[in-house]
Design a protein around this motif. Structure first.
Motif, mmCIF file in Angstrom:
data_model
loop_
_atom_site.group_PDB
_atom_site.id
_atom_site.type_symbol
_atom_site.label_atom_id
_atom_site.label_comp_id
_atom_site.label_asym_id
_atom_site.label_seq_id
_atom_site.Cartn_x
_atom_site.Cartn_y
_atom_site.Cartn_z
ATOM 1 N N MET A 1 -7.372 -6.462 0.795
ATOM 2 C CA MET A 1 -7.798 -7.072 -0.452
ATOM 3 C C MET A 1 -8.786 -8.171 -0.120
ATOM 4 N N LYS A 2 -10.024 -7.985 -0.518
ATOM 5 C CA LYS A 2 -11.035 -8.988 -0.218
ATOM 6 C C LYS A 2 -11.623 -9.504 -1.515
ATOM 7 N N LEU A 3 -11.538 -10.819 -1.702
ATOM 8 C CA LEU A 3 -12.115 -11.453 -2.880
ATOM 9 C C LEU A 3 -13.108 -12.476 -2.373
ATOM 10 N N VAL A 4 -14.377 -12.111 -2.374
ATOM 11 C CA VAL A 4 -15.367 -12.988 -1.726
ATOM 12 C C VAL A 4 -15.434 -14.334 -2.422
ATOM 13 N N ASN A 5 -15.278 -14.356 -3.738
ATOM 14 C CA ASN A 5 -15.403 -15.624 -4.447
ATOM 15 C C ASN A 5 -14.223 -16.545 -4.185
ATOM 16 N N LEU A 6 -13.138 -15.980 -3.690
ATOM 17 C CA LEU A 6 -11.986 -16.812 -3.351
ATOM 18 C C LEU A 6 -11.942 -17.098 -1.859
ATOM 19 N N ARG A 7 -12.887 -16.544 -1.095
ATOM 20 C CA ARG A 7 -12.860 -16.668 0.368
ATOM 21 C C ARG A 7 -11.514 -16.176 0.902
ATOM 22 N N LEU A 8 -11.102 -15.030 0.405
ATOM 23 C CA LEU A 8 -9.765 -14.557 0.734
ATOM 24 C C LEU A 8 -9.800 -13.103 1.146
ATOM 25 N N MET A 9 -9.036 -12.801 2.170
ATOM 26 C CA MET A 9 -8.898 -11.413 2.584
ATOM 27 C C MET A 9 -7.536 -11.231 3.233
ATOM 28 N N GLN A 10 -6.895 -10.139 2.918
ATOM 29 C CA GLN A 10 -5.615 -9.834 3.559
ATOM 30 C C GLN A 10 -5.421 -8.327 3.595
ATOM 31 N N ASP A 11 -5.082 -7.806 4.773
ATOM 32 C CA ASP A 11 -4.795 -6.380 4.895
ATOM 33 C C ASP A 11 -3.485 -6.046 4.193
ATOM 34 N N ALA A 12 -3.439 -4.844 3.648
ATOM 35 C CA ALA A 12 -2.187 -4.292 3.143
ATOM 36 C C ALA A 12 -1.699 -3.286 4.172
ATOM 37 N N VAL A 13 -0.443 -3.420 4.583
ATOM 38 C CA VAL A 13 0.074 -2.593 5.668
ATOM 39 C C VAL A 13 1.182 -1.692 5.130
ATOM 40 N N PRO A 14 1.110 -0.387 5.427
ATOM 41 C CA PRO A 14 2.145 0.525 4.951
ATOM 42 C C PRO A 14 3.525 0.056 5.392
ATOM 43 N N GLY A 15 4.464 0.105 4.487
ATOM 44 C CA GLY A 15 5.826 -0.272 4.820
ATOM 45 C C GLY A 15 6.098 -1.757 4.731
ATOM 46 N N LYS A 16 5.096 -2.544 4.387
ATOM 47 C CA LYS A 16 5.309 -3.991 4.329
ATOM 48 C C LYS A 16 4.891 -4.514 2.962
ATOM 49 N N THR A 17 5.512 -5.606 2.543
ATOM 50 C CA THR A 17 5.010 -6.348 1.396
ATOM 51 C C THR A 17 4.496 -7.670 1.934
ATOM 52 N N ILE A 18 3.222 -7.916 1.757
ATOM 53 C CA ILE A 18 2.628 -9.116 2.328
ATOM 54 C C ILE A 18 2.325 -10.098 1.202
ATOM 55 N N PRO A 19 2.860 -11.306 1.294
ATOM 56 C CA PRO A 19 2.564 -12.288 0.255
ATOM 57 C C PRO A 19 1.187 -12.914 0.471
ATOM 58 N N VAL A 20 0.470 -13.090 -0.600
ATOM 59 C CA VAL A 20 -0.846 -13.716 -0.562
ATOM 60 C C VAL A 20 -0.879 -14.723 -1.704
ATOM 61 N N TRP A 21 -1.434 -15.898 -1.439
ATOM 62 C CA TRP A 21 -1.527 -16.824 -2.575
ATOM 63 C C TRP A 21 -2.954 -17.326 -2.722
ATOM 64 N N PHE A 22 -3.283 -17.737 -3.933
ATOM 65 C CA PHE A 22 -4.549 -18.422 -4.173
ATOM 66 C C PHE A 22 -4.449 -19.185 -5.481
ATOM 67 N N THR B 1 0.842 -1.190 0.000
ATOM 68 C CA THR B 1 0.000 0.000 0.000
ATOM 69 C C THR B 1 0.874 1.234 0.000
ATOM 70 N N ARG B 2 0.354 2.286 -0.631
ATOM 71 C CA ARG B 2 1.144 3.513 -0.726
ATOM 72 C C ARG B 2 0.809 4.497 0.380
ATOM 73 N N ASP B 3 -0.356 4.314 1.051
ATOM 74 C CA ASP B 3 -0.735 5.348 2.013
ATOM 75 C C ASP B 3 -1.264 4.792 3.330
ATOM 76 N N VAL B 4 -2.454 4.217 3.327
ATOM 77 C CA VAL B 4 -3.047 3.775 4.588
ATOM 78 C C VAL B 4 -3.328 2.276 4.498
ATOM 79 N N LEU B 5 -3.938 1.753 5.565
ATOM 80 C CA LEU B 5 -4.319 0.342 5.529
ATOM 81 C C LEU B 5 -5.400 0.135 4.481
ATOM 82 N N HIS B 6 -5.277 -0.936 3.730
ATOM 83 C CA HIS B 6 -6.346 -1.375 2.844
ATOM 84 C C HIS B 6 -6.482 -2.867 3.080
#
Lengths: 420, 309, 609
Positions: B203-224, B196-201
């Motif tokens: 990523m929610k994909l209801v059809n994938l039953r997946l959600m993961q916060d994006a945190v400033p200053g971090k790169t968070i890996p997500v797989w599906f 993320t470039r600014d604040v918390l966001h």
């Protein structure tokens, strides 16, 4: 639509009907609450914020833009206050207050604007001349499209760009850069060869902005909407812009000439003039056609790489030229650029070219357009002639190529560009 | 008369149960699941729904019956008791056992979805995408077809995609394109580098039953891994349009429109920070799209006038 | 039944106090409790109004609301509610309800009123501290109200105020607005200041409660003879004492981030907000979430335990039956409190926290359902074979039990990490938290107010209107909150202003409309309660000492109790729940009745049913 979905929809009709029954009991008289369009009795508010006699750009440079919650020009209350950053001796008299115009004339102006442009719920572009048909056909300003555009605009755009396209929706004060005020009739990102004062965007330019958004600002991409939804919004934005600019230009006349009591004729004249600009911009012969891209897309051979390296170096030389080069504004490749006033009276600054974020679009063709014709209203000049005349570059593509590689350290190394 | 209050309780509880019975038939239920692990999530959901539903009905029935049966009667005195040790032990042990069971059965699914050790490794066969959230859109970066080809020849080159953008990478806002995994074949996993470039966001994909916060200053890996596809080249528009139902061959089917939402409050326009998930039939179809997208994103000639719809 | 009215000798032993000292700057725990109660009720109206506006937007997201369009938006808003306004509304709804309604009502009002009366003490251990704890709420009240008029509006980042949207600040010297959004500037600063005052107030209250309960129990009042209300308030006070300092520290850190340009919650690197840039920071964004939830998860129990205690008292009284499993109930509360400190991470399953940590928090969280289940079964056990008087307090208490079951069970879905991946930050969690905080706690508060109103004011509330109010509230609130479960299952995100933006949410709009209509019924139904409350304070029928034939100590004092509470220091001989005891002739046996006596001393008026 398949059968399954239709069945589902009909079930929802039943549920909705039942709920509406409850709702009617509970909220009798609030029939307006159910609509998803502007209410029929809503009118475009008459312009009350100041107008410039002549749009100018202040040369003063500032470290910071205006603070959140402010728009530099909000009222005339302190326009003459020396503390007001907009007040310059040279500017005195440039700002005009609509309230100084003849009240009767202003009323007439509103009425004739409404006659031509309709209301938010029933927008139209129907000047009383043979122009109407041409406009509606060539700019897709027919009532059906405009109504659809108005509904979509109300849902998606209104909270920033405002009811009349004044860029003063409730959110506008809190995002920086501020949303575009369409009423000036000036649009930043165009691909038209006409001179800047007459430069309207092509429909494709507006569509591109909607699809790609404006990275680095609060304008998001609306690319997930369908093609005809986007087209409808573009039509409505053109409608708002024409309406706003006619109002703006006639108000300039009215404030300067209080005896002008019947503005209807001015309205007609301005519509005719602006319609020509808009129609001209759409003509294929007025589109910027760049020279063919002179480099290999994926350079493999040494010759291709050398060609690019030479071009990049030429671009870098022009960029750094102290007289006409980009560096005069994009100080330190834009990393130390300062804020200036643009023609909307808001603060803007030359882009930081090391971030890879380009507001006008990141496609090479977008960069070409920007250098070719500048960015309207912002102070970014057209470099088409200056660049080639300087003899430093062969074509604008040299500068485009240079700018393209600036954000990527690996490529800067490859082409021998050092920016630190 | 007092006992009729139990009817009010009973009616509300019955309506509550009834809503859960009716909702799936009204289309008010879990959206279509298309991810590999979504089935496990749904299974767990139904397991918990079954258990809690049972105890819900049980306790509410006892309560409603108790109100009916034991409401005020001047001829009767309440039973004088301070409790029952055996009952206490029973209703501590049984729920504890069930809860521990629920706790244990879910661990594997959780590991599978989120643990770093389960993330696909960057390599020739992993789809890599960088998703950068900002106020208020998703800016998504794909490797160029050339870069993807280079991973095939040397998988080590795939390591730096998340950290190092290339000039010829492909940027497409708000559209998340991946290709499908076909059951029984080599897994086609997607690795998302979420930033993320600014604040918390989020990523929610209801059809994938997946959600993961994006945190400033971090790169968070997500797989599906997606097991169905929903996009195909639309012959009329010349674009890849989603909502494609492979069975009927029609576009614009609501069941096949899979949206990407922001689920962590991110400011003014949070509500409209949406994107779409486009799943291609296979790698080849994806590559075809990617070439088209690359041509658009690196366009060097004026756009062809768009065809009227 | 014999009726005798003893001479209220104790009532005038204290010197006459001026009106100001007696009713405004009072050190009397009962007056302070009632002050907290009215403050809470007033803020309940504010919080409720905010909630209705939220529902208005969600039910008809594109509507132009007559009248409101003039108030809410300026000329360019086109008659629609702005997104910033909506964000402010839901943020302030939650903040007001949690920090200015539930916590003051539960610990402030009932904690103050009940603790000394139920343990037989003349007052709190530290009466002046007690007064300060109320008057420290006033800066908080004032600041939070002022914040609505701040530049940019009141706080808008959600009641959790997550960085960086809440904590981001301008470069030094560029003012206190926020580049992230309108409400994160002055509104957020005022929100932080206000909450610091609330925290200090609660802190003083909790120290007082702990001391009073430990030191000032009357003769014979052993710990295991205390009513459940006192037990739950005792545990709550301990929770507050341990958890609040963490929140206060976190609030101060964010306040410094916002005003002094520190960067406790700003990550390394710069953050871009259009033309504004912040940083580089060097802090941790997730640190706030850990600190905040380290307080706010225990706070969830702070917001439910006292209601559980009060409901236990009410249910036992009107079942005319001893509380089933008194000691297991006490152990459950203690268990909830203990576990409550090690489960905060379940709010952060999807936050980017190490998922292995999530597994640990998941197991702890799953187990916290256990004590709640034990409590529910014990309430059912209390009702079973009782002789239920279904009057207003009892109905509200029963509603608490039946709704707490829903709130408790739905929590298990969120505790299950894989399911949480799907329903995190969806309407399922909104349903869950409202079932716990509104459907349970607020029904508990209603039960408490209807139950102890006679003791507070010496008058009865109107029973018929009380029941009408209960029926409307019970039906309408289920109409508002129950369908939220369905929305959550269908994937409806929380905190979005316009569900119609998403195709998969469009089919849910009829539910949203239905919920909004229910919300208006619910909201306007509360005027019945308010009217009843204010009317009964002045014109309700006199109640006498013990209208409910209840056993605990407060009912042996006059109604309302005078300064000092009891005519003579009470002596306690048994637990508080000896109803229908074979020892006594009546179906109740107060704690003060000496062994051997079979009739409760004091007056007895016909029971109001």
């Amino acid at each position: 639509m398949n059968v399954l979905f239709r069945a589902q929809a009909s079930r929802q009709v039943v549920v909705r009907a039942a709920l509406m029954f409850v709702a009617v009991i509970g909220l009798a008289g609030c029939d307006q609450m159910m609509n998803d369009r502007y209410s029929l009795d809503m009118r475009y508010p008459p312009r009350s914020d100041p107008v410039f006699k002549e749009a100018t750009i202040s040369g003063e440079e500032l470290q910071y833009p205006d603070r959140p919650g402010q728009l530099p020009i909000l009222s005339l209350a302190n326009a003459e206050d020396p503390e007001n950053p907009l007040f310059k001796p040279a500017k005195a008299g440039m700002l005009l207050a609509p309230s100084k115009a003849n009240a009767e004339a202003r009323k007439n102006l509103n009425e004739s604007l409404e006659k031509v442009f309709g209301t938010p719920a029933r927008p139209k572009v129907a000047p009383d001349s043979e122009l109407a048909g041409t406009l509606q056909a060539e700019l897709q300003l027919d009532e059906r499209t405009l109504r659809r555009g108005s509904r979509l605009y109300r849902i998606q755009c209104l909270h920033c760009h405002g009811l009349s396209g004044d860029g003063r929706g409730p959110t506008a004060f809190w995002v920086n850069p501020h949303p575009r005020d369409y009423r000036q009739g000036v649009f930043k990102f165009t691909s038209v060869t006409l001179q800047q004062s007459a430069q309207k965007p092509r429909r494709e330019d507006l569509l591109r902005t909607l699809r790609q958004g404006i990275d680095g600002t609060s304008m998001p991409s609306f690319g997930t909407m369908t093609e005809d939804e986007l087209q409808a919004i573009v039509s409505y934005v053109i409608h708002l812009s024409m309406r706003g600019e006619v109002e703006y230009q006639v108000l300039v006349e009215l404030t300067q000439n209080p005896s002008l009591a019947k503005p209807e004729t001015s309205v007609d004249e301005w519509i005719a003039g602006l319609a020509r600009y808009w129609l001209d911009a759409q003509k294929p012969e007025n589109e910027i056609i760049p020279e063919p891209y002179p480099f290999a897309l994926h350079p493999e051979t040494d010759a291709e790489k050398v060609a690019i390296r030479d071009a990049v170096r030429r671009g870098a030389t022009f960029f750094a030229d102290a007289q006409v080069g980009c560096v005069t504004c994009h100080t330190d490749y834009g990393r130390n650029a300062k804020f200036r006033y643009d023609v909307w009276g808001t603060l803007t600054k030359p882009a930081d070219l090391t971030t890879g974020i380009y507001r006008g679009g990141r496609r090479p063709i977008d960069l070409y357009y920007r250098m070719h014709s500048g960015i309207n209203g912002s102070g970014m000049a057209a470099f088409k002639d200056a660049a080639v005349k300087s003899g430093k570059v062969k074509s604008l593509w040299d500068i485009v190529k240079f700018v393209e590689i600036l954000p990527y350290p690996a490529m800067r190394n490859e082409y021998g560009i050092h920016i630190d | 008369m007092q006992k009729y209050w139990s009817v009010l309780f009973g009616a509300v509880i019955t309506a509550a149960v009834g809503l859960f019975v009716v909702a799936p038939f009204m289309g008010w239920w879990l959206p279509r699941n298309v991810s590999s692990f979504g089935g496990d999530v749904d299974l767990l959901f139904y397991l918990i729904l079954g258990i809690t539903g049972f105890f819900f009905v049980l306790t509410e029935a006892i309560l409603v019956y108790g109100i009916w049966k034991f409401s005020s009667d001047p001829t009767r005195k309440a039973t004088y008791t301070h409790g029952n040790h055996k009952l206490e032990v029973l209703w501590t042990i049984v729920p504890a056992g069930i809860l521990v069971m629920i706790g244990i059965v879910q661990v594997r699914t959780w590991e599978n979805i989120k643990y770093q050790s389960r993330m696909p490794r960057p390599g020739a066969n992993t789809q890599q995408i960088e998703v950068v959230a900002r106020q208020w859109e998703w800016r998504i970066r794909y490797p160029s077809p050339k870069r993807m080809a280079s991973w095939r020849s040397d998988p080590r080159l795939a390591q730096d995609f998340g950290a190092v953008p290339h000039q010829d990478d492909v940027h497409v806002p708000n559209e998340l394109h991946v290709w499908r995994h076909q059951k029984g074949e080599e897994p086609q996993k997607v690795l998302v580098h979420l930033k993320t470039r600014d604040v918390l966001h989020s990523m929610k994909l209801v059809n994938l039953r997946l959600m993961q916060d994006a945190v400033p200053g971090k790169t968070i890996p997500v797989w599906f891994m997606v097991e169905e596809y929903n996009t195909s080249l639309h012959p009329e528009t010349g674009r890849w349009v989603d909502g494609f139902d492979p069975k009927t061959g029609h576009w614009n089917q609501k069941d096949y429109v899979w949206e990407l939402a922001c689920a962590e409050f991110c400011g003014t326009r949070h509500t409209a920070m949406k994107g779409k998930l486009f799943v291609h039939k296979n790698r080849d179809d994806f590559l075809e799209w990617l070439k088209w997208a690359e041509a658009e994103d690196h366009r060097r000639t004026p756009a062809v006038p768009s065809t009227e719809p | 039944m014999s009726v005798s009215i003893p001479h209220e000798a104790g009532a005038h032993q204290h010197p006459q106090l001026s009106f100001l000292r007696k009713y405004i700057f009072s050190e009397d725990h009962k007056v302070i409790g009632i002050q907290f109660m009215f403050s809470g009720v007033i803020f309940l109206m504010l919080g409720g109004a905010l909630a209705l506006l939220v529902r208005l937007q969600l039910g008809w997201p594109h509507a132009q609301v007559p009248i409101l369009d003039k108030i809410m938006g300026d000329g360019s808003a086109g008659g629609r509610m702005g997104y910033d306004t909506y964000n402010m509304l839901f943020t302030m709804h939650a903040s007001v309800m949690i920090f200015f309604v539930i916590i003051p009502l539960l610990t402030g009002a009932f904690g103050n009123f009940l603790i000394p009366l139920q343990i037989g003490a003349p007052d709190m251990a530290f009466p002046k501290l007690n007064m300060m704890s109320y008057w420290f709420m006033w800066p908080a009240f004032t600041i939070i109200l002022i914040s609505f008029f701040a530049h940019g509006g009141a706080a808008s980042s959600g009641w959790t105020s997550y960085p960086t949207i809440a904590s981001i600040s301008m470069p030094a010297g560029q003012g206190f607005e926020s580049p992230a959004q309108a409400g994160s500037g002055w509104g957020q600063i005022l929100w932080l200041m206000s909450l610091i005052f609330v925290g200090i107030s609660s802190m003083m209250g909790s120290v007082n409660y702990i001391t009073t309960i430990i030191n000032m129990r009357c003769s014979g009042m052993t710990l295991f003879r205390m009513p459940m209300s006192v037990w739950s308030l005792f545990i709550t006070a301990i929770l507050q004492a341990f958890a609040l300092p963490v929140l206060t520290v976190a609030l101060f850190l964010q306040l410094m981030d916002k005003t002094l340009n520190t960067s406790f919650f700003l990550p390394p690197g710069t953050l871009n907000f259009g033309n504004w840039q912040t940083g580089p920071g060097g802090g941790q964004t997730l640190l706030w979430q850990h600190l905040f939830w380290f307080y706010s998860h225990p706070a969830v129990y702070i917001m439910i335990l006292p209601a559980m205690g009060m409901v236990s008292d009410v249910i036992s009284t009107f079942s005319r039956k001893p509380l089933f499993g008194y000691k297991p109930m006490v152990y459950s509360i203690t268990g909830i409190a203990g576990l409550g400190f090690i489960v905060w991470g379940h709010h952060m399953f999807q936050s980017g926290m190490d998922p292995r940590l999530g597994t640990g928090f998941m197991l702890a969280t799953i187990m916290i359902a256990l004590p709640s289940a034990v409590k529910t079964f014990n309430w059912l056990g209390t009702i079973w074979q009782g002789n239920l008087t279904l009057n207003t307090p009892m109905l509200n208490a029963l509603a608490f039990v039946s709704m707490f079951v829903i709130g408790g069970l739905s929590g298990i879905f969120m505790a299950a990490t894989p399911v949480d991946v799907y329903i995190h930050d969806s309407y399922f969690i909104v349903a869950h938290l409202h079932y716990v905080l509104f459907m349970s706690t607020v029904f508990g508060i209603f039960a408490g107010i209807y139950f102890w109103f006679p003791k507070m004011f010496g008058r009865m509330m109107n029973e018929r209107w009380g029941k009408v109010h209960f029926a409307i509230t019970f039906i309408a609130s289920n109409g508002v909150f129950y369908p939220m479960h369905i929305l959550g299952i269908a994937g409806h995100m929380r905190r979005i202003a316009d569900p119609e933006q998403y195709q998969f949410l469009k089919p849910l709009m009829p539910i949203n409309e239905f919920m909004s209509i229910s919300a208006f019924v619910l909201g306007f139904g509360q005027f019945i309660f308010l009217a009843n409350l204010f009317y009964s304070v002045f014109w309700g029928p006199k109640s006498g000492r013990n209208p409910w034939h209840s056993n605990s100590l407060e009912w042996t004092a006059p109604s309302p109790p005078p300064h000092g509470n009891f005519e003579s220091p009470p002596v306690v001989y048994r637990g508080p729940y000896e109803y229908s005891s074979p020892e006594g002739e009546e179906d109740y046996l107060p704690q003060t009745t000496p062994p051997g006596e079979t009739k409760p001393a004091g007056e007895a008026v016909p029971q109001h049913a």
